[in-house]
Design an enzyme around this catalytic site. Structure first.
Site, PDB file in Angstrom:
ATOM      1  N   ASN A   1       0.869  -1.180   0.000  1.00  0.00           N
ATOM      2  CA  ASN A   1       0.000   0.000   0.000  1.00  0.00           C
ATOM      3  C   ASN A   1       0.904   1.228   0.000  1.00  0.00           C
ATOM      4  O   ASN A   1       1.500   1.555   1.021  1.00  0.00           O
ATOM      5  CB  ASN A   1      -0.901  -0.032   1.245  1.00  0.00           C
ATOM      6  CG  ASN A   1      -1.720   1.236   1.388  1.00  0.00           C
ATOM      7  OD1 ASN A   1      -1.748   2.086   0.487  1.00  0.00           O
ATOM      8  ND2 ASN A   1      -2.398   1.374   2.522  1.00  0.00           N
TER       9      ASN A   1
ATOM     10  N   LYS B   1       0.200   4.267  -0.240  1.00  0.00           N
ATOM     11  CA  LYS B   1      -0.399   5.457   0.399  1.00  0.00           C
ATOM     12  C   LYS B   1      -0.177   6.694  -0.470  1.00  0.00           C
ATOM     13  O   LYS B   1      -0.158   6.586  -1.690  1.00  0.00           O
ATOM     14  CB  LYS B   1       0.116   5.610   1.835  1.00  0.00           C
ATOM     15  CG  LYS B   1      -0.106   4.311   2.641  1.00  0.00           C
ATOM     16  CD  LYS B   1       0.071   4.444   4.113  1.00  0.00           C
ATOM     17  CE  LYS B   1      -0.178   3.097   4.783  1.00  0.00           C
ATOM     18  NZ  LYS B   1      -0.096   3.129   6.238  1.00  0.00           N
TER      19      LYS B   1
ATOM     20  N   HIS C   1      -9.573   0.968   4.862  1.00  0.00           N
ATOM     21  CA  HIS C   1      -8.276   1.180   5.509  1.00  0.00           C
ATOM     22  C   HIS C   1      -8.474   2.108   6.715  1.00  0.00           C
ATOM     23  O   HIS C   1      -9.273   3.040   6.658  1.00  0.00           O
ATOM     24  CB  HIS C   1      -7.259   1.787   4.535  1.00  0.00           C
ATOM     25  CG  HIS C   1      -5.870   1.750   5.093  1.00  0.00           C
ATOM     26  ND1 HIS C   1      -5.422   2.683   6.006  1.00  0.00           N
ATOM     27  CD2 HIS C   1      -4.857   0.870   4.913  1.00  0.00           C
ATOM     28  CE1 HIS C   1      -4.182   2.366   6.353  1.00  0.00           C
ATOM     29  NE2 HIS C   1      -3.812   1.275   5.705  1.00  0.00           N
TER      30      HIS C   1
ATOM     31  N   GLU D   1      -6.880   4.485   7.829  1.00  0.00           N
ATOM     32  CA  GLU D   1      -6.676   5.917   7.574  1.00  0.00           C
ATOM     33  C   GLU D   1      -7.909   6.526   6.903  1.00  0.00           C
ATOM     34  O   GLU D   1      -8.220   7.699   7.124  1.00  0.00           O
ATOM     35  CB  GLU D   1      -5.396   6.110   6.746  1.00  0.00           C
ATOM     36  CG  GLU D   1      -4.154   5.887   7.623  1.00  0.00           C
ATOM     37  CD  GLU D   1      -2.939   5.330   6.894  1.00  0.00           C
ATOM     38  OE1 GLU D   1      -2.883   5.392   5.663  1.00  0.00           O
ATOM     39  OE2 GLU D   1      -2.032   4.816   7.590  1.00  0.00           O
TER      40      GLU D   1
ATOM     41  N   GLU E   1      -5.156  -5.066  10.380  1.00  0.00           N
ATOM     42  CA  GLU E   1      -4.127  -4.050  10.594  1.00  0.00           C
ATOM     43  C   GLU E   1      -4.422  -3.308  11.900  1.00  0.00           C
ATOM     44  O   GLU E   1      -5.219  -2.366  11.910  1.00  0.00           O
ATOM     45  CB  GLU E   1      -4.132  -3.034   9.445  1.00  0.00           C
ATOM     46  CG  GLU E   1      -3.886  -3.642   8.086  1.00  0.00           C
ATOM     47  CD  GLU E   1      -3.364  -2.609   7.096  1.00  0.00           C
ATOM     48  OE1 GLU E   1      -2.240  -2.776   6.635  1.00  0.00           O
ATOM     49  OE2 GLU E   1      -4.083  -1.625   6.814  1.00  0.00           O
TER      50      GLU E   1
ATOM     51  N   GLY F   1       2.618   2.241  10.832  1.00  0.00           N
ATOM     52  CA  GLY F   1       3.546   3.358  10.706  1.00  0.00           C
ATOM     53  C   GLY F   1       4.224   3.757  12.001  1.00  0.00           C
ATOM     54  O   GLY F   1       4.851   4.803  12.086  1.00  0.00           O
TER      55      GLY F   1
ATOM     56  N   SER G   1       3.672  -2.132  10.309  1.00  0.00           N
ATOM     57  CA  SER G   1       5.115  -2.178  10.548  1.00  0.00           C
ATOM     58  C   SER G   1       5.736  -3.536  10.205  1.00  0.00           C
ATOM     59  O   SER G   1       6.659  -4.000  10.884  1.00  0.00           O
ATOM     60  CB  SER G   1       5.444  -1.779  11.992  1.00  0.00           C
ATOM     61  OG  SER G   1       5.010  -0.450  12.239  1.00  0.00           O
TER      62      SER G   1
ATOM     63  N   GLY H   1       2.982  -1.097   4.289  1.00  0.00           N
ATOM     64  CA  GLY H   1       2.998   0.332   4.002  1.00  0.00           C
ATOM     65  C   GLY H   1       4.417   0.804   3.722  1.00  0.00           C
ATOM     66  O   GLY H   1       4.945   0.683   2.618  1.00  0.00           O
TER      67      GLY H   1
HETATM   68  P1  13P Z   1       3.085   0.367   7.704  1.00  0.00           P
HETATM   69  O1  13P Z   1       3.625  -0.922   7.103  1.00  0.00           O
HETATM   70  O2  13P Z   1       3.791   1.574   7.253  1.00  0.00           O
HETATM   71  O3  13P Z   1       2.945   0.254   9.187  1.00  0.00           O
HETATM   72  O4  13P Z   1       1.581   0.508   7.126  1.00  0.00           O
HETATM   73  C1  13P Z   1       0.725  -0.570   7.153  1.00  0.00           C
HETATM   74  C2  13P Z   1      -0.488  -0.223   6.374  1.00  0.00           C
HETATM   75  O5  13P Z   1      -1.248   0.654   6.745  1.00  0.00           O
HETATM   76  C3  13P Z   1      -0.721  -0.945   5.120  1.00  0.00           C
HETATM   77  O6  13P Z   1      -1.997  -0.699   4.622  1.00  0.00           O
END
Ligand code: 13P
Length: 256
Positions: free
Chosen positions: A9, A11, A95, A97, A167, A173, A212, A233
């Site tokens: 992803n 982002k 997601h 976010e 997640e 993140g 992560s 991510g």
């Molecule tokens: P990170 O791997 O940066 O923690 O993000 C995970 C994520 O939100 C994937 O959709």
């Protein structure tokens, strides 16, 4: 056996040039006929550049979100049909976010899942609890209510045509990965609850872990019996970091 899926992803990162280079680099490294599946989710405007690189390969691509509506006066939204026209095979829905910053609730996410599936895209339903919810011992009820909303709208058969990505919000993140045991615990809960609805679908569905995930923890996470790959991510933004995860998926798929 469920084939592992490693999904990136991206982002809101990169440029058309960097997206093109990343896709080309991954294609070069993964090649065709890999023992695991690979998908990438670029920003909408980078999808054509990525599609041009990945067309006629085994690598898949998709959008990071999709409208719940088919078409019409929905300024700023992108429809499932539009994604399909760009060759997308998959799309993320729900997601954390989008739930947090976009105010998306379980009902809206379920509508998006339905629209994606009806249009021929494979929806990846993202679920997960916040730190406060985990500390209040609400992980299972939160995660299940996010899944139940989709089952209520489309039924178990249709849910089973998608993928679920667990997640935990506190792991996204932050560098705070869930331990393999913590991930397995929630994945096992999800699969056993799914199997109360339909055991065959529960066994077939891929459950990804996200938060992560990197080359150092992917092997432990993906070796858990109910973890079928990852939604990545930060570590999906360079060929080196993403391939370090893919190599673990490859090793596990080959019994190592
Ligand atoms: P990170 O791997 O940066 O923690 O993000 C995970 C994520 O939100 C994937 O959709």
């Amino acid at each position: 056996m469920r084939k592992l899926l490693v999904a990136g992803n991206w982002k809101m990162n990169g440029s058309i040039e960097s997206a093109k280079a990343l896709a080309a680099g991954l294609l070069n490294e993964v090649g065709d006929g890999a023992s695991y599946d690979v998908a990438v989710f670029p920003p909408f405007v980078h999808i054509p550049a990525v599609a041009a690189q990945l067309q006629n390969s085994d690598l898949m691509w998709g959008g990071q979100n999709v409208s719940a509506h088919k078409r019409g006066a929905f300024t700023s939204e992108v429809s499932a049909e539009m994604l399909l026209e760009l060759g997308c095979q998959m799309v993320l829905v729900g997601h954390s976010e989008c739930r947090e910053y976009g105010g998306e609730n379980n009902q809206l996410v379920a509508l998006k899942f339905k629209q994606a599936l009806a249009t021929g895209l494979l929806p990846v339903l993202c679920v997960g609890e916040t730190l406060a919810q985990r500390e209040a011992d609400e992980t299972e009820s939160v995660v299940w209510s996010q899944i139940q909303a989709v089952i209520d709208l489309v039924g178990m058969e249709s849910l089973g045509q998608g993928v679920i990505a667990y997640e935990p919000v506190w792991a996204i993140g932050t560098g705070l990965t869930a331990t393999a045991e913590q991930a397995q615990q929630v994945h096992q809960f999800i699969r056993s609850h799914l199997s109360e609805n339909d055991d065959i679908i529960a066994r077939r569905m891929r459950l990804l872990y996200g938060g992560s995930c990197n080359g150092s923890n992917a092997h432990a996470l993906f070796s858990m019996p109910d973890v079928d790959g990852g939604l990545i991510g930060g570590a999906s933004l360079t060929v080196t970091d993403f391939m370090a995860i893919c190599q673990q998926a490859d090793a596990l798929s080959n019994g190592e």
